[in-house]
Motif scaffolding. Structure first.
Motif, mmCIF file in Angstrom:
data_model
loop_
_atom_site.group_PDB
_atom_site.id
_atom_site.type_symbol
_atom_site.label_atom_id
_atom_site.label_comp_id
_atom_site.label_asym_id
_atom_site.label_seq_id
_atom_site.Cartn_x
_atom_site.Cartn_y
_atom_site.Cartn_z
ATOM 1 N N GLN A 1 -6.032 7.300 -13.668
ATOM 2 C CA GLN A 1 -6.601 7.074 -12.348
ATOM 3 C C GLN A 1 -8.037 6.593 -12.477
ATOM 4 O O GLN A 1 -8.825 7.127 -13.262
ATOM 5 C CB GLN A 1 -6.552 8.366 -11.527
ATOM 6 C CG GLN A 1 -6.951 8.179 -10.072
ATOM 7 C CD GLN A 1 -6.704 9.437 -9.254
ATOM 8 O OE1 GLN A 1 -5.989 10.334 -9.686
ATOM 9 N NE2 GLN A 1 -7.302 9.511 -8.080
ATOM 10 N N GLU B 1 -3.181 7.274 -4.806
ATOM 11 C CA GLU B 1 -2.548 5.967 -4.625
ATOM 12 C C GLU B 1 -3.305 5.031 -3.694
ATOM 13 O O GLU B 1 -3.152 3.814 -3.798
ATOM 14 C CB GLU B 1 -1.110 6.142 -4.113
ATOM 15 C CG GLU B 1 -0.211 6.886 -5.092
ATOM 16 C CD GLU B 1 1.246 6.818 -4.703
ATOM 17 O OE1 GLU B 1 1.560 6.129 -3.712
ATOM 18 O OE2 GLU B 1 2.072 7.439 -5.386
ATOM 19 N N ASN C 1 -4.744 -0.286 -2.341
ATOM 20 C CA ASN C 1 -3.712 0.417 -3.109
ATOM 21 C C ASN C 1 -4.233 0.608 -4.536
ATOM 22 O O ASN C 1 -4.238 -0.329 -5.332
ATOM 23 C CB ASN C 1 -2.407 -0.380 -3.111
ATOM 24 C CG ASN C 1 -1.824 -0.509 -1.719
ATOM 25 O OD1 ASN C 1 -1.780 0.462 -0.971
ATOM 26 N ND2 ASN C 1 -1.388 -1.701 -1.355
ATOM 27 N N LYS D 1 -3.246 2.919 -6.947
ATOM 28 C CA LYS D 1 -2.404 3.663 -7.890
ATOM 29 C C LYS D 1 -2.537 3.073 -9.287
ATOM 30 O O LYS D 1 -2.381 1.866 -9.484
ATOM 31 C CB LYS D 1 -0.945 3.614 -7.436
ATOM 32 C CG LYS D 1 0.001 4.396 -8.334
ATOM 33 C CD LYS D 1 1.428 4.308 -7.825
ATOM 34 C CE LYS D 1 2.383 5.065 -8.727
ATOM 35 N NZ LYS D 1 3.791 4.971 -8.248
#
Length: 251
Positions: A149, A175, A143, A145
């Protein structure tokens, strides 16, 4: 002879009213946190953020409106005229990119908008051990996210992975970052590391997956097993019936 009233008269009155409102609103400005232009406010999850909207250059009481995105924010009566405050508490990751706008009630073109830039690192979670039977497919998911970014890479046993086109698949969104291995082999055993880099304040963030490829389990023919079970059951039943008949004859 009675004179007809000119239809242009009401129009002239309406034009004069609109011109008056435009002139009175033209000199009015709003400021949010002492800024009269739209701006972006950087923050982090957790702490609260206060936004203060102030009417400037107005000789009369002005009512204000606040919007979160397209939705109107409910304000108390004492928090609407000339000065208005809202508080976002606590700030969360879901507030990232949300626009808060303060507007003049009588002229919605007079407004100032604030975009929240909520900065946060990815939360990869704890290391995992993954067991898979030889010959089956497996997917490792990170994950990732974050804001901003980050850049993502996969490693195996602390070395850059050599991807096999017919067996390895990478899937990346804003994400998640996934590595899929098709038709797992014993040579796939090892530690796979998902690595994320980005904002210098984060450093390097990693998550390890210990992949254990187990021996392929023998497959028994289901139909044959069921047939054998039926035969055994029938044989036992016939044996019980035969024994019962012999007991009856003795008596």
């Amino acid at each position: 002879m009675a004179q007809r009233s000119s239809p242009a008269a009401p129009r002239q009155v309406l034009v004069l009213v609109l011109c008056f409102l435009a002139r009175t609103a033209a000199g009015v400005e709003l400021s949010v946190n002492n800024r009269t232009a739209n701006f972006t406010l950087s923050t982090e999850p957790g702490p609260s953020v206060s936004l203060s909207c102030l009417v400037q250059d107005s000789s009369q009481a002005e009512e204000l409106l606040w919007y979160r995105g397209e939705g109107k924010v409910d304000l108390k009566d004492g928090n609407k005229v000339n000065v208005s405050h809202i508080c976002i508490s606590p700030v969360s990751e879901s507030d990232n990119g949300v626009t808060f706008t303060c507007r003049l009630t009588r002229n919605n073109t007079v407004q100032v908008s604030v975009v929240l830039d909520v900065r946060f690192p990815p939360s990869l979670g704890e290391d995992e051990a993954v067991q898979i039977e030889e010959g089956k497919d497996v997917t490792l998911t990170c994950n990732t996210k974050s804001n901003p970014q980050g850049q993502t890479e996969w490693y195996k046993d602390n070395a850059a992975m050599t991807l096999q086109q017919d067996r390895h698949r990478l899937y990346r969104t804003s994400e998640v970052f996934q590595l899929s291995i098709q038709n797992a082999e014993k040579s796939d055993n090892g530690t796979y590391t998902c690595e994320v880099t980005g904002d210098p304040s984060w450093g390097v963030i990693r998550k390890d997956f210990l992949l254990i490829v187990e021996d392929k389990k023998p497959v028994f023919p289901t139909e044959a097993v069921i047939a054998a079970a039926v035969v055994v059951t029938i044989t036992v039943l016939f044996g019980i019936l035969a024994r019962r008949e012999s007991i009856v004859k003795v008596w």
